[in-house]
Design a protein around this motif. Sequence first.
Motif, PDB file in Angstrom:
ATOM      1  N   ARG A 347       3.560  -7.675   5.582  1.00 33.97           N
ATOM      2  CA  ARG A 347       3.096  -7.846   6.963  1.00 33.97           C
ATOM      3  C   ARG A 347       2.444  -6.570   7.476  1.00 33.97           C
ATOM      4  N   THR A 349       1.073  -4.015   5.794  1.00 32.93           N
ATOM      5  CA  THR A 349      -0.216  -3.674   5.171  1.00 32.93           C
ATOM      6  C   THR A 349      -1.307  -4.660   5.589  1.00 32.93           C
ATOM      7  N   ASP A 350      -0.953  -5.932   5.760  1.00 35.00           N
ATOM      8  CA  ASP A 350      -1.944  -6.905   6.219  1.00 35.00           C
ATOM      9  C   ASP A 350      -2.459  -6.518   7.608  1.00 35.00           C
ATOM     10  N   ARG A 351      -1.512  -6.144   8.479  1.00 35.12           N
ATOM     11  CA  ARG A 351      -1.926  -5.768   9.835  1.00 35.12           C
ATOM     12  C   ARG A 351      -2.702  -4.461   9.831  1.00 35.12           C
ATOM     13  N   SER A 353      -4.466  -3.219   7.394  1.00 38.65           N
ATOM     14  CA  SER A 353      -5.780  -3.469   6.811  1.00 38.65           C
ATOM     15  C   SER A 353      -6.729  -4.079   7.831  1.00 38.65           C
ATOM     16  N   GLU A 354      -6.203  -4.989   8.633  1.00 37.12           N
ATOM     17  CA  GLU A 354      -7.010  -5.649   9.659  1.00 37.12           C
ATOM     18  C   GLU A 354      -7.453  -4.665  10.740  1.00 37.12           C
ATOM     19  N   VAL A 355      -6.529  -3.803  11.187  1.00 33.87           N
ATOM     20  CA  VAL A 355      -6.822  -2.871  12.282  1.00 33.87           C
ATOM     21  C   VAL A 355      -7.708  -1.721  11.804  1.00 33.87           C
ATOM     22  N   GLY A 357      -9.422  -1.544   8.803  1.00 29.86           N
ATOM     23  CA  GLY A 357     -10.520  -1.865   7.901  1.00 29.86           C
ATOM     24  C   GLY A 357     -10.353  -1.244   6.530  1.00 29.86           C
ATOM     25  N   ARG A 360      -6.294  -3.468   1.162  1.00 33.63           N
ATOM     26  CA  ARG A 360      -4.862  -3.375   0.871  1.00 33.63           C
ATOM     27  C   ARG A 360      -4.499  -4.288  -0.292  1.00 33.63           C
ATOM     28  N   THR A 512      -4.358   2.941  18.394  1.00 34.85           N
ATOM     29  CA  THR A 512      -4.666   2.200  17.174  1.00 34.85           C
ATOM     30  C   THR A 512      -3.403   1.977  16.353  1.00 34.85           C
ATOM     31  N   GLU A 515      -1.279  -0.782  17.726  1.00 33.53           N
ATOM     32  CA  GLU A 515      -1.729  -2.128  17.381  1.00 33.53           C
ATOM     33  C   GLU A 515      -1.034  -2.623  16.106  1.00 33.53           C
ATOM     34  N   ILE A 516      -0.702  -1.692  15.261  1.00 33.92           N
ATOM     35  CA  ILE A 516      -0.027  -2.048  14.000  1.00 33.92           C
ATOM     36  C   ILE A 516       1.472  -2.209  14.218  1.00 33.92           C
TER      37      ILE A 516
END
Length: 525
Positions: A347, A349-351, A353-355, A357, A360, A512, A515-516
């Motif tokens: 979860r 790393t997915d988040r 990676s999204e925030v 860029g 992952r 930032t 956000e994660i």
Amino acid sequence: MAEIAFILLCHKDPAGIVAQALRLTAAGDNIAIHFDARAPKADYDRIRAALADNPRVAFAARRIKCGWGEWSLVEASLLAVRAAYDAFPEATHFYMLSGDCMPIKSAEYVKDFLDRDDLDYVEAFDFFKSDWIKTGIKEERLIYRHWFNERTHKWWFYTSMDLQRRFGLARKIPQGLDIQIGSQWWCLRRSTIGAILSFCDTNPAVIRFFATTWIPDETMFQTLVRHLIPDREIRTRTLTFLMFTDYGMPLTFYNDHYDMLISQDYLFARKISPHAADLKERLGQMYQSRGVRFPISNEGRTLLTFLRDRGRNGRRFAPRFWEAETSLGRERRLTLVVCKKWHVAKRFTDRASEVLGVPRLHYLFNEVGTELPPLGGIETTLEKRERHRRALLRMLFDYYDTRHLMICIDPSNLDLIRDVVADRARVDIIDLECVFDDDYLVGHAQRVGLAGPSTPVETMDRLMPVIRYDFRYESERIRDADFPNFRRLHETNTAEENAEILAELLDIPRDTALEITSMHYLFMD
């Protein structure tokens, strides 16, 4: 109802042999004893005197000096089998035991089990096609004649075999026999024992063949059962629970193995420590009991391997070392997300990676199913990934055309972490510290095969502290390694507190990072 004639091969502990014989015969069964001729005659006389008035005890016609791997073990077995076959005409089953075996089910359960199906229980795998033999000679066991013991006369053993090879003296396997191999601890029906004894009496050439094979106790009975009995009447398994150490020696069971042993799908266990007096006492009492239910969890092999690998205090005996591979590159940045709860790390790393860029990857060194791009075959197995881990990571940097990559790592992979930290690339380590409650530990034990739904509560009570210690030890090893660029995010921290730590490590704005870390279900199970 089944009536058993136990075939007991033993060479020590006369008091224990007497106790075993009394225990087994008290349940209405019989026992035939062969006591190794290498053992003191006084010990043998003590056993015979103590059991002289017991009509359910028989002794082999003569004592053989037995040696590991020799025909003498089969010869002793045949002598005890003949004694039992003649002395106990009502016996329906013949069960091979050693002096180190103990029952792990009640006599009532054992008899019900044998009455359930009209079958023979013996490991009988194809000698040449199976992988039962893990190391050492294989075909040479059969095609050459062995007169010397490899353990006591190693030079003569190998010299004799080499001379036979050099002069072309290899022999053929007796016609019509498909050689089988397996454990010597079998349980056979009376009709099967009668067929084997009759075959031995009428086929002396076959007996001569096995008499000069190496370790014939793993092949002769197994081969003859498969030769004489229809396959549909054979179960290719042993009813005796046994394991082997990394050195090929039988694993020994101690007092704290009681609950684990009685929950296995076996009737007896080998081998019990001579010092495990409490275990022997409890198993002896259990054998006489009636009406006992045995929930079968059968996770013993996996559980014991887990505990053995860590030692009795939960620590590993030795670290694993990795090979060094190609440098990742000074200009690159690798972020390791370390967490025992894999779903939490995924979860995160997915988040992230999204925030951010940033490409992952999940547990590519721990989970074979981790999604990876095609990289010429290096990605196909965990073994290849681990062996060439720096090369694999460099290829991933190139594939994604990135200077920053984020991957998940299990905290048990300390050697891998050390290896990549030693690289010229910048390596960040984010340790996600989770809370492990009892429910999670039970679930973890079941997921990795250390326990099952029917594992006794007592076994779980002893297992969970070991798992908890193992988790804590792995975490502390990483902390004690004093890696640079290491930060720990705690489940008990607020999202703001974790954001401060993350922002400092990754050189990103606090908002930032928030956000994660503000994902409300990040640490949820």
